[in-house]
Scaffold this motif. Sequence first.
Motif, PDB file in Angstrom:
ATOM      1  N   GLY A  79       2.347  -9.630  -4.969  1.00  0.00           N
ATOM      2  CA  GLY A  79       2.430  -9.731  -3.519  1.00  0.00           C
ATOM      3  C   GLY A  79       2.241  -8.397  -2.829  1.00  0.00           C
ATOM      4  N   ARG A  80       2.820  -7.356  -3.396  1.00  0.00           N
ATOM      5  CA  ARG A  80       2.649  -6.022  -2.793  1.00  0.00           C
ATOM      6  C   ARG A  80       1.204  -5.548  -2.940  1.00  0.00           C
ATOM      7  NH1 ARG A  80       5.451  -4.898   1.115  1.00  0.00           N
ATOM      8  NH2 ARG A  80       4.663  -2.769   0.903  1.00  0.00           N
ATOM      9  N   ARG A  81       0.568  -5.891  -4.034  1.00  0.00           N
ATOM     10  CA  ARG A  81      -0.855  -5.552  -4.182  1.00  0.00           C
ATOM     11  C   ARG A  81      -1.677  -6.244  -3.092  1.00  0.00           C
ATOM     12  NH1 ARG A  81      -2.672  -3.884  -9.644  1.00  0.00           N
ATOM     13  NH2 ARG A  81      -4.611  -4.952  -9.099  1.00  0.00           N
ATOM     14  N   ARG A  82      -1.382  -7.527  -2.824  1.00  0.00           N
ATOM     15  CA  ARG A  82      -2.098  -8.232  -1.759  1.00  0.00           C
ATOM     16  C   ARG A  82      -1.852  -7.569  -0.410  1.00  0.00           C
ATOM     17  NH1 ARG A  82      -0.295 -12.711  -4.774  1.00  0.00           N
ATOM     18  NH2 ARG A  82       1.457 -13.020  -3.329  1.00  0.00           N
ATOM     19  N   TYR A  83      -0.634  -7.108  -0.205  1.00  0.00           N
ATOM     20  CA  TYR A  83      -0.303  -6.401   1.029  1.00  0.00           C
ATOM     21  C   TYR A  83      -1.179  -5.161   1.170  1.00  0.00           C
ATOM     22  CZ  TYR A  83       2.674  -4.111   4.551  1.00  0.00           C
ATOM     23  OH  TYR A  83       3.159  -3.487   5.691  1.00  0.00           O
ATOM     24  N   PHE A  84      -1.364  -4.422   0.097  1.00  0.00           N
ATOM     25  CA  PHE A  84      -2.216  -3.237   0.121  1.00  0.00           C
ATOM     26  C   PHE A  84      -3.678  -3.619   0.376  1.00  0.00           C
ATOM     27  CE2 PHE A  84       1.358  -0.837  -0.975  1.00  0.00           C
ATOM     28  CZ  PHE A  84       1.048   0.509  -1.110  1.00  0.00           C
ATOM     29  N   VAL A  85      -4.142  -4.676  -0.283  1.00  0.00           N
ATOM     30  CA  VAL A  85      -5.518  -5.136  -0.054  1.00  0.00           C
ATOM     31  C   VAL A  85      -5.714  -5.475   1.422  1.00  0.00           C
ATOM     32  CG1 VAL A  85      -7.169  -6.974  -0.534  1.00  0.00           C
ATOM     33  CG2 VAL A  85      -5.866  -5.956  -2.410  1.00  0.00           C
ATOM     34  N   ASP A  86      -4.733  -6.150   2.005  1.00  0.00           N
ATOM     35  CA  ASP A  86      -4.817  -6.521   3.421  1.00  0.00           C
ATOM     36  C   ASP A  86      -4.848  -5.297   4.324  1.00  0.00           C
ATOM     37  OD1 ASP A  86      -4.800  -9.177   2.708  1.00  0.00           O
ATOM     38  OD2 ASP A  86      -2.663  -9.466   3.119  1.00  0.00           O
ATOM     39  N   HIS A  87      -4.366  -4.168   3.821  1.00  0.00           N
ATOM     40  CA  HIS A  87      -4.361  -2.921   4.600  1.00  0.00           C
ATOM     41  C   HIS A  87      -5.483  -1.975   4.181  1.00  0.00           C
ATOM     42  CE1 HIS A  87      -0.440  -4.453   5.790  1.00  0.00           C
ATOM     43  NE2 HIS A  87      -0.432  -3.565   6.759  1.00  0.00           N
ATOM     44  N   GLY A  88      -6.485  -2.503   3.479  1.00  0.00           N
ATOM     45  CA  GLY A  88      -7.685  -1.729   3.212  1.00  0.00           C
ATOM     46  C   GLY A  88      -7.758  -1.052   1.869  1.00  0.00           C
ATOM     47  N   ALA A  89      -6.773  -1.230   1.002  1.00  0.00           N
ATOM     48  CA  ALA A  89      -6.797  -0.568  -0.306  1.00  0.00           C
ATOM     49  C   ALA A  89      -7.978  -1.055  -1.131  1.00  0.00           C
ATOM     50  CB  ALA A  89      -5.494  -0.826  -1.060  1.00  0.00           C
ATOM     51  N   VAL A  90      -8.545  -0.138  -1.907  1.00  0.00           N
ATOM     52  CA  VAL A  90      -9.641  -0.496  -2.806  1.00  0.00           C
ATOM     53  C   VAL A  90      -9.267  -0.298  -4.267  1.00  0.00           C
ATOM     54  CG1 VAL A  90     -11.429  -0.017  -1.089  1.00  0.00           C
ATOM     55  CG2 VAL A  90     -10.713   1.808  -2.653  1.00  0.00           C
ATOM     56  N   SER A  91      -8.161   0.403  -4.542  1.00  0.00           N
ATOM     57  CA  SER A  91      -7.827   0.673  -5.936  1.00  0.00           C
ATOM     58  C   SER A  91      -6.324   0.717  -6.159  1.00  0.00           C
ATOM     59  CB  SER A  91      -8.462   1.989  -6.411  1.00  0.00           C
ATOM     60  OG  SER A  91      -7.871   3.093  -5.760  1.00  0.00           O
ATOM     61  N   ALA A  92      -5.957   0.542  -7.424  1.00  0.00           N
ATOM     62  CA  ALA A  92      -4.593   0.736  -7.910  1.00  0.00           C
ATOM     63  C   ALA A  92      -4.652   1.824  -8.962  1.00  0.00           C
ATOM     64  CB  ALA A  92      -4.032  -0.552  -8.499  1.00  0.00           C
ATOM     65  N   ASP A  93      -3.789   2.826  -8.829  1.00  0.00           N
ATOM     66  CA  ASP A  93      -3.855   3.985  -9.710  1.00  0.00           C
ATOM     67  C   ASP A  93      -2.637   4.026 -10.619  1.00  0.00           C
ATOM     68  OD1 ASP A  93      -4.993   6.510 -10.577  1.00  0.00           O
ATOM     69  OD2 ASP A  93      -3.263   7.435  -9.613  1.00  0.00           O
ATOM     70  N   HIS A  94      -2.873   4.437 -11.872  1.00  0.00           N
ATOM     71  CA  HIS A  94      -1.808   4.433 -12.874  1.00  0.00           C
ATOM     72  C   HIS A  94      -1.764   5.786 -13.573  1.00  0.00           C
ATOM     73  CE1 HIS A  94      -1.548   0.052 -12.326  1.00  0.00           C
ATOM     74  NE2 HIS A  94      -2.851   0.144 -12.182  1.00  0.00           N
ATOM     75  N   GLY A  95      -0.685   6.513 -13.342  1.00  0.00           N
ATOM     76  CA  GLY A  95      -0.490   7.791 -13.998  1.00  0.00           C
ATOM     77  C   GLY A  95       0.440   7.615 -15.185  1.00  0.00           C
ATOM     78  N   VAL A  96      -0.116   7.484 -16.363  1.00  0.00           N
ATOM     79  CA  VAL A  96       0.671   7.195 -17.562  1.00  0.00           C
ATOM     80  C   VAL A  96       0.525   8.349 -18.551  1.00  0.00           C
ATOM     81  CG1 VAL A  96       0.480   4.699 -17.282  1.00  0.00           C
ATOM     82  CG2 VAL A  96      -1.275   5.928 -18.571  1.00  0.00           C
ATOM     83  N   LEU A  97       1.546   8.510 -19.395  1.00  0.00           N
ATOM     84  CA  LEU A  97       1.450   9.556 -20.401  1.00  0.00           C
ATOM     85  C   LEU A  97       0.346   9.224 -21.401  1.00  0.00           C
ATOM     86  CD1 LEU A  97       2.510  12.203 -21.574  1.00  0.00           C
ATOM     87  CD2 LEU A  97       4.179  10.879 -22.890  1.00  0.00           C
ATOM     88  N   GLN A  98       0.313   7.980 -21.863  1.00  0.00           N
ATOM     89  CA  GLN A  98      -0.742   7.513 -22.765  1.00  0.00           C
ATOM     90  C   GLN A  98      -1.273   6.179 -22.244  1.00  0.00           C
ATOM     91  OE1 GLN A  98      -2.112   9.202 -25.098  1.00  0.00           O
ATOM     92  NE2 GLN A  98      -0.643  10.851 -25.404  1.00  0.00           N
TER      93      GLN A  98
ATOM     94  N   MET B 189       6.096   0.038  -2.199  1.00  0.00           N
ATOM     95  CA  MET B 189       6.945  -0.515  -1.152  1.00  0.00           C
ATOM     96  C   MET B 189       6.748   0.177   0.196  1.00  0.00           C
ATOM     97  SD  MET B 189       8.376  -3.091  -2.448  1.00  0.00           S
ATOM     98  CE  MET B 189       9.416  -3.443  -1.038  1.00  0.00           C
ATOM     99  N   ASP B 190       5.786   1.073   0.288  1.00  0.00           N
ATOM    100  CA  ASP B 190       5.473   1.700   1.572  1.00  0.00           C
ATOM    101  C   ASP B 190       5.022   0.617   2.556  1.00  0.00           C
ATOM    102  OD1 ASP B 190       4.062   3.154   3.691  1.00  0.00           O
ATOM    103  OD2 ASP B 190       4.190   4.887   2.373  1.00  0.00           O
ATOM    104  N   ASP B 191       5.514   0.688   3.796  1.00  0.00           N
ATOM    105  CA  ASP B 191       5.102  -0.324   4.773  1.00  0.00           C
ATOM    106  C   ASP B 191       3.709  -0.071   5.329  1.00  0.00           C
ATOM    107  OD1 ASP B 191       5.417   1.799   6.533  1.00  0.00           O
ATOM    108  OD2 ASP B 191       7.134   0.935   7.593  1.00  0.00           O
ATOM    109  N   LEU B 192       3.111   1.077   4.965  1.00  0.00           N
ATOM    110  CA  LEU B 192       1.746   1.434   5.364  1.00  0.00           C
ATOM    111  C   LEU B 192       1.581   1.467   6.882  1.00  0.00           C
ATOM    112  CD1 LEU B 192      -0.312  -0.572   2.691  1.00  0.00           C
ATOM    113  CD2 LEU B 192       0.577   1.774   2.563  1.00  0.00           C
ATOM    114  N   ALA B 193       2.675   1.785   7.580  1.00  0.00           N
ATOM    115  CA  ALA B 193       2.623   1.846   9.042  1.00  0.00           C
ATOM    116  C   ALA B 193       1.657   2.916   9.521  1.00  0.00           C
ATOM    117  CB  ALA B 193       4.024   2.102   9.596  1.00  0.00           C
ATOM    118  N   VAL B 194       1.591   4.028   8.809  1.00  0.00           N
ATOM    119  CA  VAL B 194       0.670   5.094   9.209  1.00  0.00           C
ATOM    120  C   VAL B 194      -0.770   4.611   9.113  1.00  0.00           C
ATOM    121  CG1 VAL B 194      -0.198   7.396   8.604  1.00  0.00           C
ATOM    122  CG2 VAL B 194       2.263   6.957   8.639  1.00  0.00           C
TER     123      VAL B 194
END
Length: 470
Positions: free
Chosen positions: A235-254, A172-177
């Motif tokens: 939708g939020r993933r698309r927002y990140f893609v539109d702001h240059g994101a190349v990956s989605a990261d998942h920190g899971v126990l297993q 939910m970061d607006d990625l303003a920076v």
Amino acid sequence: MKLELDPDRLFPVDPATRDVARGLYAEVATLPILSPHGHVDPAILLHNVPFLDSAELLIRYDHYVTRLMHAAGVPLTDLGIADSLSPAPIASPREAWRTFCAHWHLYAGTASGYWLQHEFSVLFGIDRHPDASNADALFDLIQTALATEAFRPRALFTQFGIEVLATTDDPMDDLAVHRALVADASFTGRVVPTFRPDAYLNPAASGFADGVARLAEWNGTAPGSYRGYIEALAGRRRYFVDHGAVSADHGVLQPLAVDMPASEAAALFERARGGALSDVEAQAFAGHMLLEMARMSVDDGLVMTVHPGVFRNHNTDTFRRFGPDMGHDIPVTTTYVDPLRPLLEKFGNLPDFHLVLFAVDETAYSREIAPLAGFYPSVYVGAPWWFLDAPDAVLRFRAAVTETAGFYRGSGFIDDTRAFLSIPARHEMARRLDAAFLARLVREGRIDRPTAERIIVDLVDTLPRKVFKL
């Protein structure tokens, strides 16, 4: 004690093999740094203000550093870290630095010690090992350097030769920076966000219900709508893609993927919002959402990285008093083959889907991850991470995965750091170790020199560009 960097550090002892390693390292020593997964705050590059002091920069936020002193009996408050449950004063930056220097011997032989020696020598010109007697002089020397234009974050970004730097960001970061950095013509570097949705996918995570409500509000749907929840995440993933994101990261126990009907997932979702799931049900829902994230990566092209196997915040009292990332995240045994099979059955043979599997349990490299990457076009072996990003562990990693998966099923090096000044030291270490490993294969007649020269360039440059779609 004199601090000197051996020009042949990390190279083989045998003179002939060392000579081959020197030549291989020379092929990549000056290549740009690609950092597609890390935790540096992008605001330091936007605002470009001087770093405060050596304690803030090198100790306070580096859990590699704080954990060993805590293990030696040093209170975290002596390192300048506030105790939220106590009004007791904390050490000043100078006092924290004195404590660190008095305990410098603890870092001999560790990856942290190696990186810090590089930083001290290369960045600050320090030629003496820190100790109690020179702590104040070193503090003042570093403070003087930090006040110069050459040590502003942007100047260091250029000096380090960083071409791409990925951050880690709340969905939910607006990625303003990030927008501001792109719009700033005076900054020519590439800084990209990373979608990190853990707290929005795991019902056992603190704040899960609040996160779901924020997604629903953004999407204009009812908080209890499972369909709206899925739409909002996409939708939020698309927002990140539109702001240059190349990956989605998942920190899971297993790394668990669970395939279930949408109706069953919707029922679990509704109960999860009220905190009514059992541990088994919460695990199943989180596993289902990991599968959903893979499906979304197929749709939107974000590389899916999975960082499993860490018991976060192992000590409850430390977490309550000082918060997360205080050095008490502990590795656990991790398995991939059965838990990820539902995901790989659906998406594993799709060449445009990239799944990078990391491990802190190094027994999984040869047993599970390398064989998976050696078959599925989508799977790549994540570089040694966290407790395994140390010299001997990196060489064990190369030996464990290469004979099964070769060199071209890996992610390229990942520095995964919050410690901005350590980035060049970490990448230099990885390049030297790759040179050492390849030099041994050359000397043993297993590959020839031209092949090794091609491989080392590909490991440093070609592979991370390919795997992370840079």
